[in-house]
Design a protein around this motif. Structure first.
Motif, PDB file in Angstrom:
ATOM      1  N   THR A  15       0.820  -1.249  -0.080  1.00 20.71           N
ATOM      2  CA  THR A  15       0.017  -0.044   0.088  1.00 20.71           C
ATOM      3  C   THR A  15       1.078   1.137   0.061  1.00 20.71           C
ATOM      4  O   THR A  15       0.333   2.146  -0.285  1.00 20.71           O
ATOM      5  CB  THR A  15      -1.151   0.074   1.242  1.00 20.71           C
ATOM      6  N   GLY A  16       1.880   1.116   0.507  1.00 22.27           N
ATOM      7  CA  GLY A  16       2.898   2.491   0.464  1.00 22.27           C
ATOM      8  C   GLY A  16       3.894   2.514  -0.654  1.00 22.27           C
ATOM      9  O   GLY A  16       5.038   3.216  -0.698  1.00 22.27           O
TER      10      GLY A  16
ATOM     11  N   SER B 162       1.380   5.292  -8.553  1.00 24.80           N
ATOM     12  CA  SER B 162       1.967   5.494  -7.163  1.00 24.80           C
ATOM     13  C   SER B 162       1.180   4.845  -6.051  1.00 24.80           C
ATOM     14  O   SER B 162      -0.052   4.298  -6.381  1.00 24.80           O
ATOM     15  CB  SER B 162       1.836   6.866  -6.937  1.00 24.80           C
ATOM     16  N   TRP B 163       1.868   4.796  -4.735  1.00 21.61           N
ATOM     17  CA  TRP B 163       1.084   4.124  -3.879  1.00 21.61           C
ATOM     18  C   TRP B 163      -0.347   4.634  -3.387  1.00 21.61           C
ATOM     19  O   TRP B 163      -1.053   3.754  -3.344  1.00 21.61           O
ATOM     20  CB  TRP B 163       2.007   4.323  -2.549  1.00 21.61           C
ATOM     21  N   SER B 164      -0.704   5.778  -3.518  1.00 20.44           N
ATOM     22  CA  SER B 164      -2.064   6.258  -3.358  1.00 20.44           C
ATOM     23  C   SER B 164      -2.952   6.035  -4.740  1.00 20.44           C
ATOM     24  O   SER B 164      -4.131   6.454  -4.509  1.00 20.44           O
ATOM     25  CB  SER B 164      -1.933   7.830  -2.950  1.00 20.44           C
ATOM     26  N   GLY B 165      -2.419   5.767  -5.810  1.00 22.20           N
ATOM     27  CA  GLY B 165      -3.082   5.893  -6.999  1.00 22.20           C
ATOM     28  C   GLY B 165      -3.352   7.246  -7.716  1.00 22.20           C
ATOM     29  O   GLY B 165      -3.927   7.340  -8.550  1.00 22.20           O
ATOM     30  N   ALA B 166      -2.837   8.203  -7.050  1.00 17.11           N
ATOM     31  CA  ALA B 166      -3.043   9.574  -7.536  1.00 17.11           C
ATOM     32  C   ALA B 166      -2.122   9.911  -8.749  1.00 17.11           C
ATOM     33  O   ALA B 166      -2.440  10.691  -9.770  1.00 17.11           O
ATOM     34  CB  ALA B 166      -2.765  10.686  -6.400  1.00 17.11           C
TER      35      ALA B 166
ATOM     36  N   ARG C 209      -5.700   0.930  -8.657  1.00 18.26           N
ATOM     37  CA  ARG C 209      -5.216  -0.037  -7.416  1.00 18.26           C
ATOM     38  C   ARG C 209      -6.324   0.052  -6.382  1.00 18.26           C
ATOM     39  O   ARG C 209      -7.069   1.025  -6.314  1.00 18.26           O
ATOM     40  CB  ARG C 209      -3.923   0.163  -6.890  1.00 18.26           C
TER      41      ARG C 209
ATOM     42  N   ASN D 279      -5.926  -0.591  -2.773  1.00 15.20           N
ATOM     43  CA  ASN D 279      -5.136  -0.970  -1.364  1.00 15.20           C
ATOM     44  C   ASN D 279      -5.600  -1.773  -0.378  1.00 15.20           C
ATOM     45  O   ASN D 279      -5.075  -2.529   0.402  1.00 15.20           O
ATOM     46  CB  ASN D 279      -4.599   0.445  -0.964  1.00 15.20           C
TER      47      ASN D 279
ATOM     48  N   ARG E 299       9.982   2.739  -0.996  1.00  9.28           N
ATOM     49  CA  ARG E 299       9.031   4.060  -1.161  1.00  9.28           C
ATOM     50  C   ARG E 299       9.917   5.180  -1.612  1.00  9.28           C
ATOM     51  O   ARG E 299      10.957   5.566  -0.997  1.00  9.28           O
ATOM     52  CB  ARG E 299       8.375   4.235   0.269  1.00  9.28           C
TER      53      ARG E 299
END
Length: 126
Positions: free
Chosen positions: A30-31, A52-56, A72, A74, A102
């Motif tokens: 998730t990160g 990216s980890w956040s999907g942004a 994604r 998470n 990360r």
């Protein structure tokens, strides 16, 4: 043991759509950024998309931009690749990959990802 398992590949006709999934187990990503790559017969593995980890943030190869969408979930530790308007040249084995580090940037190099799935075959007939 970390595992990435792809699914959703198949044989389709040109113009059709497919949705690939990549489920991670053994650790949470998730990160971390995730990516999709593909390898056609006789060719090197190439970058398709990253998220990216956040999907942004997302990034795409020029060859799939506007047709493919990476996303994604998470909560499910899963990454997706929605593929629309498929072309015969999209035929390849598609691999999911995870960046264990990360970092703020999205990576496009095969050697920049640490974990890989076994791949799922996508065949597009003309």
């Amino acid at each position: 043991q970390v595992q990435l398992v792809e699914s959703g590949g198949g044989l389709v006709q040109a113009g059709d759509s497919l949705r690939l999934s990549c489920a991670a187990s053994g650790r949470t990503f998730t990160g971390n950024a995730m990516g999709w790559f593909r390898q056609a017969p006789g060719k090197e593995r190439e970058f398709v998309a990253a998220i990216s980890w956040s999907g942004a943030r997302t990034y795409y190869a020029d060859s799939v931009k506007g047709r493919f969408t990476i996303s994604r979930d998470n909560a499910k530790n899963t990454v997706y690749l929605q593929m629309n308007s498929l072309k015969p040249e999209d035929t390849a084995v598609y691999y999911c990959a995870a960046d264990a580090t990360r970092r703020p940037s999205l990576r496009v190099g095969v050697n920049e990802y640490d974990y890989w799935g076994q791949g799922t075959q996508v065949t597009v007939s003309s």
